[in-house]
Scaffold this motif. Structure first.
Motif, PDB file in Angstrom:
ATOM      1  N   GLN A   1       0.856  -1.183   0.000  1.00  0.00           N
ATOM      2  CA  GLN A   1       0.000   0.000   0.000  1.00  0.00           C
ATOM      3  C   GLN A   1       0.892   1.233   0.000  1.00  0.00           C
ATOM      4  O   GLN A   1       1.872   1.304   0.751  1.00  0.00           O
ATOM      5  N   GLN A   2       0.570   2.206  -0.826  1.00  0.00           N
ATOM      6  CA  GLN A   2       1.408   3.383  -0.985  1.00  0.00           C
ATOM      7  C   GLN A   2       0.755   4.604  -0.342  1.00  0.00           C
ATOM      8  O   GLN A   2      -0.450   4.823  -0.476  1.00  0.00           O
ATOM      9  N   PHE A   3       1.556   5.391   0.361  1.00  0.00           N
ATOM     10  CA  PHE A   3       1.084   6.636   0.965  1.00  0.00           C
ATOM     11  C   PHE A   3       2.014   7.772   0.533  1.00  0.00           C
ATOM     12  O   PHE A   3       3.232   7.603   0.497  1.00  0.00           O
ATOM     13  N   HIS A   4       1.411   8.916   0.222  1.00  0.00           N
ATOM     14  CA  HIS A   4       2.232  10.081  -0.079  1.00  0.00           C
ATOM     15  C   HIS A   4       2.788  10.692   1.206  1.00  0.00           C
ATOM     16  O   HIS A   4       3.926  11.142   1.255  1.00  0.00           O
ATOM     17  N   ILE A   5       1.936  10.724   2.253  1.00  0.00           N
ATOM     18  CA  ILE A   5       2.308  11.354   3.529  1.00  0.00           C
ATOM     19  C   ILE A   5       1.857  10.450   4.672  1.00  0.00           C
ATOM     20  O   ILE A   5       0.757   9.880   4.633  1.00  0.00           O
ATOM     21  N   VAL A   6       2.699  10.355   5.698  1.00  0.00           N
ATOM     22  CA  VAL A   6       2.346   9.610   6.908  1.00  0.00           C
ATOM     23  C   VAL A   6       2.476  10.529   8.114  1.00  0.00           C
ATOM     24  O   VAL A   6       3.548  11.111   8.353  1.00  0.00           O
ATOM     25  N   PHE A   7       1.379  10.710   8.855  1.00  0.00           N
ATOM     26  CA  PHE A   7       1.413  11.412  10.141  1.00  0.00           C
ATOM     27  C   PHE A   7       1.588  10.348  11.209  1.00  0.00           C
ATOM     28  O   PHE A   7       0.760   9.443  11.349  1.00  0.00           O
TER      29      PHE A   7
END
Length: 242
Positions: free
Chosen positions: A52-58
């Motif tokens: 799974q790909q995320f542009h941003i992770v908080f």
């Protein structure tokens, strides 16, 4: 482009609070955002392992079992392009956040302006390799990674997007697509063609030879300018790879 953002925090109220601020940002910028929620670092890492790909992770730092800092180290080891924003209660990990190339470090309780500034910075620095073009084709919304688009040409009153996998026909003009892409890797070499310079094999007279063998013409009225743009791009690309 739809931005995919992960929020990882063991406290549900913190996840909900941050989600509200991100949704406010989405509405103010008219930017489509998909939010994914994780209550532990293990859950987030499992999503990464499932590709799974995320542009941003908080990412919260203080979580049971696997700390946010350890999660960040594992993410960074495998995913150089993911922007990491720490969202925590302590300033004690500033040096560690630098080591994992964190994009920002937010202290709880969050303020809307801090979250918005962090998102602004992350979105301005999304690498070309993970940027996508959102298009509607064949009765479905598609997210096309810019890195897979070879060139786009005009076909009647439509545009054809030639990717490494297929050709998609969309009811959008080339001017509109060029504005949406807004990438230094793409060159409008002719009123009917927009090409990705990463797929150019060579310059042949007044045309570009693409890697799939296609010959794309250069606008006769802008030949010198377009050739110079391509040459400048190749020099910059070579310098960045040193």
């Amino acid at each position: 482009m739809e931005v995919v953002i992960a929020i990882c925090d063991d406290l549900i109220e913190e996840r909900a609070n941050l989600a509200r601020m991100i949704q406010t940002y989405s509405q103010e910028r008219d930017l489509p955002i998909q939010l994914c929620f994780f209550s532990s670092g293990e859950e987030l890492l499992d999503a990464f392992h499932r590709s799974q790909q995320f542009h941003i992770v908080f990412l919260d730092i203080y979580m049971p079992n696997c700390s946010g800092m350890e999660v960040a180290r594992q993410i960074r080891a495998a995913h150089d392009d993911t922007a990491i924003v720490f969202a925590t209660t302590s300033q004690d990990h500033g040096r560690d956040s630098f080591d994992v190339q964190a994009s920002d470090y937010l202290l709880k309780p969050f303020r809307q302006e801090d979250v918005s500034q962090a998102l602004d910075w992350c979105l301005e620095h999304i690498p070309e390799s993970v940027r996508c073009l959102s298009v509607y084709s064949e009765w479905e919304q598609r997210e096309l990674p810019l890195s897979t688009i070879q060139y786009i040409d005009v076909y009647g009153h439509r545009s054809r997007i030639h990717t490494t996998q297929s050709v998609l026909v969309v009811r959008r003009g080339l001017d509109d697509l060029e504005i949406s892409i807004q990438s230094p890797d793409f060159l409008r070499c002719h009123r009917s063609f927009l090409l990705n310079m990463n797929y150019v094999d060579s310059l042949e007279g007044n045309a570009f030879r693409m890697s799939d063998g296609t010959l794309i013409p250069i606008s006769p009225s802008q030949t010198a300018q377009i050739r110079n743009q391509f040459i400048d791009w190749t020099y910059i690309k070579a310098w960045q790879q040193k």
